[in-house]
Design an enzyme around this catalytic site. Structure first.
Site, mmCIF file in Angstrom:
data_model
loop_
_atom_site.group_PDB
_atom_site.id
_atom_site.type_symbol
_atom_site.label_atom_id
_atom_site.label_comp_id
_atom_site.label_asym_id
_atom_site.label_seq_id
_atom_site.Cartn_x
_atom_site.Cartn_y
_atom_site.Cartn_z
ATOM 1 N N ASP A 53 0.868 -1.183 0.000
ATOM 2 C CA ASP A 53 0.000 0.000 0.000
ATOM 3 C C ASP A 53 0.900 1.227 0.000
ATOM 4 O OD1 ASP A 53 -1.804 1.996 0.317
ATOM 5 O OD2 ASP A 53 -2.589 1.307 2.261
ATOM 6 N N ASP A 368 29.242 13.435 -58.012
ATOM 7 C CA ASP A 368 28.433 13.956 -56.899
ATOM 8 C C ASP A 368 27.561 15.105 -57.395
ATOM 9 O OD1 ASP A 368 27.950 15.148 -54.022
ATOM 10 O OD2 ASP A 368 28.899 13.222 -53.679
ATOM 11 N N ASP A 369 27.160 15.955 -56.497
ATOM 12 C CA ASP A 369 26.237 17.072 -56.765
ATOM 13 C C ASP A 369 26.734 17.939 -57.934
ATOM 14 O OD1 ASP A 369 24.261 18.907 -56.423
ATOM 15 O OD2 ASP A 369 24.762 19.408 -54.351
ATOM 16 N N LYS A 478 24.376 7.436 -54.822
ATOM 17 C CA LYS A 478 24.464 8.033 -53.479
ATOM 18 C C LYS A 478 23.197 8.869 -53.285
ATOM 19 C CE LYS A 478 27.373 11.377 -50.970
ATOM 20 N NZ LYS A 478 28.569 12.209 -51.128
ATOM 21 N N TRP A 479 22.379 8.486 -52.325
ATOM 22 C CA TRP A 479 21.079 9.124 -52.078
ATOM 23 C C TRP A 479 21.240 10.082 -50.904
ATOM 24 C CZ3 TRP A 479 15.958 6.632 -53.418
ATOM 25 C CH2 TRP A 479 14.882 7.368 -52.906
ATOM 26 N N ASP A 480 21.175 11.360 -51.199
ATOM 27 C CA ASP A 480 21.467 12.378 -50.183
ATOM 28 C C ASP A 480 20.177 13.024 -49.664
ATOM 29 O OD1 ASP A 480 23.049 13.999 -48.623
ATOM 30 O OD2 ASP A 480 24.214 14.829 -50.274
ATOM 31 N N MET A 481 20.265 13.712 -48.553
ATOM 32 C CA MET A 481 19.117 14.429 -47.971
ATOM 33 C C MET A 481 19.715 15.491 -47.075
ATOM 34 S SD MET A 481 17.068 14.770 -45.148
ATOM 35 C CE MET A 481 15.413 14.707 -44.598
ATOM 36 N N ASP A 550 30.132 13.948 -43.201
ATOM 37 C CA ASP A 550 30.760 14.905 -44.118
ATOM 38 C C ASP A 550 32.131 15.323 -43.603
ATOM 39 O OD1 ASP A 550 28.910 14.944 -46.082
ATOM 40 O OD2 ASP A 550 27.971 16.833 -45.525
HETATM 41 C C1 DGJ Z 1 26.213 16.376 -48.534
HETATM 42 C C2 DGJ Z 1 26.980 15.102 -48.682
HETATM 43 O O1 DGJ Z 1 27.177 14.475 -47.472
HETATM 44 C C3 DGJ Z 1 28.289 15.404 -49.393
HETATM 45 O O2 DGJ Z 1 29.095 14.268 -49.427
HETATM 46 C C4 DGJ Z 1 27.948 15.891 -50.762
HETATM 47 O O3 DGJ Z 1 27.320 14.879 -51.483
HETATM 48 C C5 DGJ Z 1 27.064 17.114 -50.675
HETATM 49 N N1 DGJ Z 1 25.924 16.896 -49.838
HETATM 50 C C6 DGJ Z 1 26.603 17.543 -52.046
HETATM 51 O O4 DGJ Z 1 25.686 18.537 -52.006
#
Ligand code: DGJ
Length: 734
Positions: A53, A368-369, A478-481, A550
């Site tokens: 209790d 890359d970009d 390479k798929w970035d965000m 990065d």
């Molecule tokens: C962020 C990534 O982590 C980098 O390696 C590179 O691809 C840049 N973006 C490009 O905008």
């Protein structure tokens, strides 16, 4: 069966080879948690539950005058809401009458062979040779008609318990779900430490250990991705725990969106752990007959410290999560154009860099970009995925052909989830991004986020990117965000459904990945979110490797890779050699060291190869050769952290083959003292009684000696210098 129900004591018995998990249905139908830890052989654990209790701890109606039964202190398996448990709950649901009460009583269960299934979300699967059994327990709230189905899958040999919860509206009112944890675990005591992996852009997953104190301690993400700041992985461990000893519990969530991992030490010094979708800004309207599925949590227990726990996660993610056919295949050594040229390139320049990289042993060139629209900086063109003919007159197909003619494979960078305000796509469809009408938008890297909660947007992206993948010979993507998500509001969701947008975004992302990645099994995909902003198991389900950070500075990478290794296997971690002074930190580190550190993962290069001297190229060639020779050991061997970059001036790690006949040891001196003490490196994972030859040393030493006395490190080692050597078994015990 690894799962049983013991009728007499109303106990659910879950056993893996070395661990046990127990729950009991209380006399009033609540599901209580009894035990999780080292393997036990008992069925009934009644004696562990102490009834008392206690002041200000309410008693359920069914208990009548019994004041010793209260959910306020009894360990819960799934903490209900509004019924006297004041700790952080597993569920919060707004009922038709406006109340928040959910009283989950067990109304049934089912035990079956095999793994439960999750629709629309990544989860573990049973691999060949695995024994997996599953249990579903139904908890109901009689008044509202709401139910929660708790699902458990026991991976017997792998010592893993996967868990999830499904919410079901079996009543007649519309319900609003505000919180649904994938896992809650109540510990009867709280004398534990909590470890999380926390950081920031370019410094992800730092090891953070703290004592579990009174109150709630929450880590997680509300950024729309699992984030650089916290990882959906944490450890609860005994205070004495270290790499080799002490009990450790691992909590991992297979989810790429907003998550919550919280610990709560309560008034009676008991500990609760909750793991699931972050309730912040989350609501989900569930109409009668509808369900909501929480993502899967992966629980592991190691009685022998962090190394044992890491091995459990490495194995389950490798064998039971990652789907790529590249999983066990050697990954091509790549050169990425980002730090080599950024946005400043044309085809001729790229081909020069590619040609020069051949001398280094590079096998794959990654563009890359900067290859599309008018993308000469990061201020425009995301969304306009048309090749820039000024830079690449023969398009991606032409560039790819020329690279293939040189003997190189071709890889491409994409960022499907984003749109620039300065883009044709945005001008055509301003309502396709997440934004609240009438409010100024928040920019991140000068870009906006596409509303992946919308089916039409996802369909568009699938069509556009499948077209790109099919339009040229592409072997790697390479798929970035590149931003944290804000201004979460979708043009297609009703007012009272806006709280669904972020989770729907994640489901939309999974659907795009299902339709792009799983339909292109020939392409090796690499995940990325400004480096390691989305390094989580759900991404690994689709993409077998992730650009870890990065930050390419080898010394910073020691900490980043150290933290990452606690949950994630080496062959998921992409790591590059870049130039010095390093672009992120300005530090200069020998090329050899950069190679050794990058080999603690999937080796690549990210530099202007045309600027390397013949000597430097020869050194890179040697690195690539060595990496390829030891790749099976690096990728498939057992990983040991020999020292911590936070505690030692030497950071060292070791890959050991499954039969313990070969080990590759790598180390970097990060802080050299003048005339300092002699340092010894103790190895791990060897066969104690076998004898080994240490590379470049005469004689043979027992595994026991190498592990207990260690190897003296050369006194002349300079700051930032690295060593890498093998230890090979030459004979068994005499
Ligand atoms: C962020 C990534 O982590 C980098 O390696 C590179 O691809 C840049 N973006 C490009 O905008």
């Amino acid at each position: 069966m690894s799962i049983q129900f013991h009728e007499e004591s109303n106990t659910f018995i879950l056993d893996t080879r070395d661990t046990s998990y127990r729950m009991q249905i209380s006399r009033y139908g609540n599901l209580l948690h009894l035990y999780y830890g080292r393997r036990i052989y008992d069925v009934s654990l009644d004696y562990l539950l102490r009834f008392q209790d206690r002041g200000f701890s309410p008693n359920p109606n069914e208990a009548g005058n019994d004041r010793t039964f209260s959910l306020d202190f009894l360990p819960q398996e799934f903490s209900t809401d509004g019924k006297g448990d004041y700790r952080s709950p597993s569920i919060e649901v707004e009922n038709g009458d406006g109340s928040f009460i959910f009283s989950g009583k067990v109304t049934g269960h089912r035990i079956y062979r095999g793994k439960y299934r999750l629709e629309g979300m990544p989860s573990l699967r049973a691999a060949e040779g695995d024994t997996v059994d599953s249990l579903e327990i139904r908890l109901e709230d009689a008044e509202s008609g709401a139910a929660v189905i708790l699902c458990y899958s026991v991976f017997e040999e792998k010592n893993i318990i996967a868990r999830t919860a499904r919410f079901e509206n079996a009543g007649s009112d519309t319900l609003k779900l505000r919180r649904l944890m994938s896992a809650t675990v109540d510990y009867r005591t709280a004398d534990y430490d909590f470890i999380c992996f926390s950081g920031r852009h370019t410094m992800e997953r730092e090891f953070c250990r703290m004592s579990a104190e009174r109150g709630v301690h929450a880590v997680g993400s509300s950024r729309g991705a699992s984030s650089h700041q916290f990882n959906p992985f944490g450890i609860v461990c005994e205070k004495r725990a270290d790499e080799d000893c002490g009990e450790c519990y691992g909590y991992s969530l297979i989810y790429s969106g907003n998550f919550l991992l919280e610990t709560e030490r309560d008034q009676f010094d008991q500990l609760r752990v909750n793991l699931g979708i972050n309730p912040k800004n989350f609501t989900f309207v569930i109409e009668p007959g509808e369900t909501f599925q929480a993502p899967e949590a992966v629980l592991a227990f190691s009685p022998d410290g962090f190394t044992g726990l890491s091995h459990l996660y490495h194995r389950i993610f490798r064998d039971n999560l990652i789907r790529s056919p590249y999983l066990h295949a050697p990954r091509p050594v790549l050169l990425n154009s980002w730090e080599a040229a950024y946005f400043d390139f044309d085809e001729e320049r790229l081909l020069q860099i590619a040609r020069a990289s051949l001398d280094m042993g590079v096998e794959l060139f990654v563009l890359d970009d900067g290859w599309f629209g008018r993308r000469d900086s990061d201020n425009c063109s995301l969304g306009d995925w048309e090749v820039n003919r000024r830079k690449l007159p023969d398009g991606l197909a032409g560039l790819s052909q020329k690279l293939h003619a040189m003997g190189l494979k071709f890889g491409l960078w994409i960022e499907p989830e984003m749109v620039s305000e300065d883009s044709d796509l945005y001008r055509r469809h301003p309502d396709w991004c997440l934004r609240a009408p009438g409010r100024p938008m928040t920019r991140g890297r000068n870009q906006l986020v596409l509303d992946l909660s919308r089916r039409d947007v996802c369909d568009y992206l699938i069509r556009v990117f499948n077209g790109i993948l099919d339009g040229a010979q592409i072997e790697y993507v390479k798929w970035d965000m590149n931003r944290s998500i804000s201004d979460v509001c979708s043009a297609l969701l009703d007012r009272d459904r806006q709280g669904e947008a972020m989770h729907r975004y994640v489901l939309g992302l999974y659907r795009i990945m299902d339709e792009m990645i799983l339909t292109h099994p020939e392409i090796l995909f690499c995940g990325c979110s400004g480096g390691g902003g989305r390094y989580d198991p759900a991404m690994l389900y689709y993409q077998p490797q992730i650009w870890c950070s990065d930050n390419t500075d080898a010394i910073s990478r020691l900490k980043i890779q150290y933290g990452t290794s606690f949950a994630y296997p080496v062959q998921t971690l992409e790591s590059h050699v870049s130039v010095c002074p390093n672009h992120q930190t300005g530090r200069t580190v020998p090329l050899k060291t950069r190679g050794v550190v990058a080999m603690d993962g999937i080796l690549g290069y990210e530099l202007d190869s045309t600027k390397l001297s013949a000597e430097e190229k020869a050194l890179c060639r040697e690195q690539v050769k060595r990496y390829q020779e030891y790749y099976p050991l690096i990728a498939e061997g057992d990983y040991y952290r020999l020292t911590s970059p936070y505690e030692s001036s030497v950071t060292a790690w070791e890959h050991v083959s499954a039969d313990r006949s070969l080990a590759l040891i790598s180390l970097v001196l990060t802080d050299r003292e003048s005339n300092g003490a002699q340092q010894y490196l103790k190895l791990k994972g060897l066969d104690r009684t076998a004898f080994y030859r240490v590379q470049d040393r005469d004689g043979a030493y027992s595994g026991a000696l190498l592990m207990n006395a260690g190897i003296p490190l050369p006194a002349g080692l300079l700051e930032y210098e690295a060593l890498q050597f093998t230890v090979r078994k030459v004979r068994d015990a005499e």
